[in-house]
Design an enzyme around this catalytic site. Structure first.
Site, mmCIF file in Angstrom:
data_model
loop_
_atom_site.group_PDB
_atom_site.id
_atom_site.type_symbol
_atom_site.label_atom_id
_atom_site.label_comp_id
_atom_site.label_asym_id
_atom_site.label_seq_id
_atom_site.Cartn_x
_atom_site.Cartn_y
_atom_site.Cartn_z
ATOM 1 N N ASP A 66 54.858 63.713 56.865
ATOM 2 C CA ASP A 66 54.937 62.301 56.508
ATOM 3 C C ASP A 66 53.602 61.796 55.963
ATOM 4 O O ASP A 66 52.539 62.139 56.487
ATOM 5 C CB ASP A 66 55.328 61.497 57.752
ATOM 6 C CG ASP A 66 55.470 60.025 57.469
ATOM 7 O OD1 ASP A 66 56.421 59.640 56.772
ATOM 8 O OD2 ASP A 66 54.618 59.240 57.949
ATOM 9 N N GLU A 110 55.326 64.806 51.936
ATOM 10 C CA GLU A 110 55.648 63.505 51.348
ATOM 11 C C GLU A 110 54.381 63.028 50.644
ATOM 12 O O GLU A 110 53.455 62.528 51.268
ATOM 13 C CB GLU A 110 56.065 62.489 52.413
ATOM 14 C CG GLU A 110 56.479 61.160 51.789
ATOM 15 C CD GLU A 110 56.511 60.002 52.787
ATOM 16 O OE1 GLU A 110 57.268 59.037 52.526
ATOM 17 O OE2 GLU A 110 55.785 60.037 53.791
#
Length: 546
Positions: free
Chosen positions: A215, A268
């Protein structure tokens, strides 16, 4: 399905995989508490196997106060009780693998929950303590420290700093939180932080996880001087895409490569610079990263062609496959976005009450599905996209939970509209998401979803679900699809036409007028009916064999 071969031996599985994103809270609720859980996913594994996906990516399933939908992690080595148990997660990983489906888990290295033992220890220890060195605690500016230490903004609105209160009740130091105030940022210069995350990787790889999704991967390290953001583009950004990130991910790659069966790192990475983006995909760093340029691209032939070309060109020097994704848990659902005048995506332009033509959006989303499945590389499919679910834009304000909505004072609609629980069966909520007579789902489902359930669509050969199943079945059978080369074919400016490894051709008409099909020997699949004269209507995609 018991004799399905286990997939561990395919070391390059990730290069052309179709990966299904599971948002656990909203997938399937087995115990009737209104929140999805791991038992619900396990019960639906046959559905996912029939759909034809190669892997599942789970949004965070760890213990969490859920200040940001689980991205505020309190313990990386357990499962939140609302989802189940660690033993159940291990069973899910094993049962999915027996069906040929790998599991990718979410890692959130930028921050942890304010409820994490490390942060509770830091608050209790007070200013200047070693426990605070794992975070970014600083005195404030101003005469009495009443101003944040710098001008950095939170991704969710407002300043990226929260002030503490000292044991005597007086205002104390500030701590950095680039997201919500319940998500304190970690200091990656601290050896404890690095060692902890490396151990977390081993913990889940030892339990059979096929990979991790990282993330906010480009925001993890900070300039230790914590300078103000500068408007001068020549000044390096203090916390986005810093060069010291790459040593971290090289270390993670060494851990992943130490396992016999391929474990992948998926980043990401939101970066406008394609060359800088590709740095994360060098052979000793991440395996793949999300392609947000394509996700945010408008439904327009010139922009799509440019995005595809730019993406493939950026990946080629590092030998990494591209990824293609239309939607995820953070962005407006595809059928809604494509039904608007502005078909691109930008967080800054999200607003309430934008006119939407869902019929048009669905037509385009069907064509986009065949486009993405035909492109070189891997594909990510967000749960509910295969059902053609629209964004839910009339959730009562009292039910909204996303901090993007809450911190904006209600001006930003937030992301709850794409996170509404899935409709599985029946003609009224909870549509099989929960057992009958259960608690109300954590986000309310629209009553008009009765025609969009998986049960209804399974029986309809013209449904979005049937289209995805057919597309994935052909994709799996065609040796030239997935990873590999593509070649653009001559076409009108408003048409995208390309071939894959010889005789497979994809044609997408984004123009207003019907388009001619190239010469072919077989019509494999269409996103919608062809015109009576055999031409391709507007917003329609076709798969052919030449």
């Amino acid at each position: 399905m018991a004799d399905t071969p286990r997939p561990e031996a395919d070391e390059n599985w990730w290069r052309g995989a179709v990966i299904y994103q599971v948002y656990p809270r909203s997938f399937a609720d087995s115990n009737g508490d209104g929140t999805g859980d791991l038992a619900g996913v396990r019960a639906r594994l046959p559905y996912l196997a029939e759909l034809g996906v190669d892997a599942l990516w789970f949004n965070p399933w760890y213990p969490s106060p859920m200040a940001d939908g689980g991205y505020d992690v309190a313990d990386y080595r357990d499962i939140d009780p609302v989802f189940g148990t660690l033993a159940e997660a291990e069973k899910l990983i094993s049962e999915a693998l027996a069906l040929g489906i790998r599991t990718i888990i979410d890692i959130v290295p930028n921050h942890i929950s304010a409820a994490h033992p490390w942060f509770r220890e830091a608050l209790a220890a007070g200013p200047g303590s070693p426990a605070r060195d794992r975070f970014w605690f600083r005195p404030g500016r101003g005469e009495n420290g009443e101003l944040p230490p710098n001008n950095w903004p939170s991704q969710f609105g407002g300043p990226a700093w929260t002030r503490t209160t000292d044991p005597d009740g007086t205002p104390g130091d500030w701590f950095l939180n680039l997201f919500d105030s319940e998500q304190p940022d970690l200091n990656w210069n601290h050896p404890d932080v690095r060692a902890e995350h490396e151990d977390i990787l081993r913990f889940w790889f030892d339990r059979g996880a096929g990979g991790v999704r990282i993330d906010s991967a480009a925001m993890v390290t900070k300039d230790p001087e914590l300078p103000d953001l500068s408007a001068d583009p020549g000044v390096p950004h203090p916390y986005i895409d810093r060069d010291d990130l790459h040593d971290i991910y090289r270390g993670w790659r060494r851990i992943a490569d130490a396992y016999d069966n391929t474990r992948i790192l998926v980043g990401e990475v939101w970066l406008p610079d394609a060359v800088r983006f590709a740095h994360y995909l060098r052979p000793d760093e991440m395996h793949t990263a999300f392609n947000f340029d394509f996700l945010a691209c408008p439904w327009a032939p010139e922009q799509l062609r440019t995005s595809i070309d730019t993406t493939l060109a950026a990946h080629k020097p590092v030998g990494a496959p591209a990824t293609w994704v239309l939607c995820n848990h953070d962005v407006t659902r595809t059928v809604t976005r494509y039904g608007r005048a502005d078909t691109g995506f930008d967080f800054a332009t999200k607003a309430f009450g934008i006119p939407t033509d869902l019929e048009l959006g669905t037509c385009r989303a069907r064509a986009a599905a065949l486009l993405t499945l035909a492109l070189p590389g891997s594909v990510y499919l967000y749960q509910g996209e295969e059902l053609g679910l629209p964004e839910v834009e009339d959730i009562p304000a009292a039910k909204l939970q996303d901090p993007m909505y809450l911190r904006s004072g209600g001006t930003d609609p937030g992301r709850d509209g794409c996170r509404v629980p899935l409709p599985w069966s029946g003609d009224a909520p909870p549509f099989g998401f929960s057992p009958e007579g259960s608690a109300e789902a954590w986000l309310p489902q629209p009553a008009d979803w009765a025609g969009r359930t998986a049960e209804i669509q399974s029986a309809d050969p013209a449904s979005m679900l049937s289209l995805y199943r057919a597309g994935l079945r052909i994709r799996s059978a065609e040796g030239g699809l997935g990873d590999g080369p593509m070649t653009w074919l001559p076409s009108a400016p408003e048409v995208l036409a390309f071939s894959r490894d010889g005789d497979f051709v994809c044609v997408v008409n984004l123009g207003a007028a019907p388009a001619e099909l190239p010469a072919h020997t077989e019509l494999l699949l269409t996103s919608g009916p062809l015109a009576d004269d055999g031409r391709v209507p507007s917003d329609t995609a076709v798969w052919l064999r030449q």
